[in-house]
Design a protein around this motif. Structure first.
Motif, PDB file in Angstrom:
ATOM      1  N   GLN A   1       0.832  -1.206   0.000  1.00  0.00           N
ATOM      2  CA  GLN A   1       0.000   0.000   0.000  1.00  0.00           C
ATOM      3  C   GLN A   1       0.868   1.257   0.000  1.00  0.00           C
ATOM      4  O   GLN A   1       0.618   2.192  -0.761  1.00  0.00           O
TER       5      GLN A   1
ATOM      6  N   GLN B   1       2.375   2.285  -3.268  1.00  0.00           N
ATOM      7  CA  GLN B   1       1.475   2.954  -4.211  1.00  0.00           C
ATOM      8  C   GLN B   1       1.617   4.474  -4.155  1.00  0.00           C
ATOM      9  O   GLN B   1       1.248   5.184  -5.091  1.00  0.00           O
TER      10      GLN B   1
ATOM     11  N   HIS C   1       0.848   6.619  -7.593  1.00  0.00           N
ATOM     12  CA  HIS C   1      -0.367   7.409  -7.774  1.00  0.00           C
ATOM     13  C   HIS C   1      -0.220   8.794  -7.147  1.00  0.00           C
ATOM     14  O   HIS C   1       0.645   9.032  -6.295  1.00  0.00           O
TER      15      HIS C   1
ATOM     16  N   PHE D   1      -4.630   8.754  -3.765  1.00  0.00           N
ATOM     17  CA  PHE D   1      -4.236   7.609  -2.960  1.00  0.00           C
ATOM     18  C   PHE D   1      -4.793   7.670  -1.541  1.00  0.00           C
ATOM     19  O   PHE D   1      -5.090   6.634  -0.933  1.00  0.00           O
TER      20      PHE D   1
END
Length: 247
Positions: free
Chosen positions: A15, A18, A22, A27
């Motif tokens: 997670q 990411q 992004h 996010f």
């Protein structure tokens, strides 16, 4: 359990990664929702809090070390602004995770505490039916205002439900009592009297008696006994005399 915790920790790292793919605003909502779900995980909630927080900080340390390593390997592509930006993002979102988890942990701990407190109140102030519509309420330990309120409500309801006419309240196991609780005890006795229940107090400690006098609480319409055994025996004798009279 360890394997499942490791799996969740791996998901957490995925997670966080990411963040570098992004947009931060895009996010944030997904990450917050995922973090809230993680915080509800029973195995994490059953793990000591300082272990979980330590893992969050360890993950942050690892991620920051990789940022440093990447920057050193790509000096010609990475400037200080990039490093500061990436570092700030990692710290920010790990802190968000810690905050969300601590809030969930606190809520879960509070629920468990309240549930345990309810069980303790159930066990520490039981109404025990005897015979001939009589019952015993043995009070044990320290009675504070919160527990006193619970005892008042439960006793009235149970006496009505079980059609109790005589209630023995034994205070020999009560260690301490404050002014508010003494008043609550008085109100309990008065409330029982109004509902047709005779209350017999036993085991009153000297400090409780002094507290009652100090507050002006009058138990002159109340039967008392120095011990529960004497209270029960005197009532039994009284009932026997009544039966002989009827015969």
């Amino acid at each position: 359990m360890v394997n499942e915790l490791r799996s969740k920790n791996h998901e957490y790292v995925e997670q966080i990664i990411q963040l570098f793919i992004h947009d931060e605003c895009e996010f944030y909502n997904a990450f917050k929702a995922w973090s809230e779900e993680l915080a509800k995980d029973v195995k994490h909630l059953d793990t000591p809090l300082h272990y979980v927080i330590r893992e969050f900080f360890s993950t942050k340390k690892v991620l920051l070390s990789y940022i440093k390593k990447y920057a050193l390997l790509n000096k010609d592509k990475v400037d200080f602004d990039d490093i500061f930006s990436w570092t700030e993002i990692v710290i920010k979102f790990v802190n968000i995770s810690v905050t969300i988890f601590i809030e969930a942990y606190h809520q879960n701990t509070t629920k468990r505490f309240l549930a345990q407190e309810e069980v303790i109140n159930e066990l520490s102030s039981p109404l025990i039916p005897l015979q001939n519509q009589t019952a015993l309420l043995p009070l044990v330990g320290k009675i504070d205002s919160a527990r006193g309120k619970v005892i008042l409500e439960k006793t009235l309801n149970q006496c009505a439900a079980k059609e109790i006419s005589t209630l023995f309240v034994d205070l020999s196991g009560v260690l301490t009592i404050d002014e508010l609780v003494a008043e609550q005890l008085y109100h309990l006795i008065e409330s029982l009297r109004l509902t047709g229940v005779e209350t017999i107090l036993s085991g009153i400690r000297p400090e409780i008696a002094q507290m009652s006098i100090k507050l002006g609480l009058r138990f002159n319409r109340l039967t008392t006994a120095s011990s529960l055994a004497k209270a029960l025996s005197s009532t039994t004798k009284s009932n026997d005399d009544k039966e002989r009279t009827l015969l």
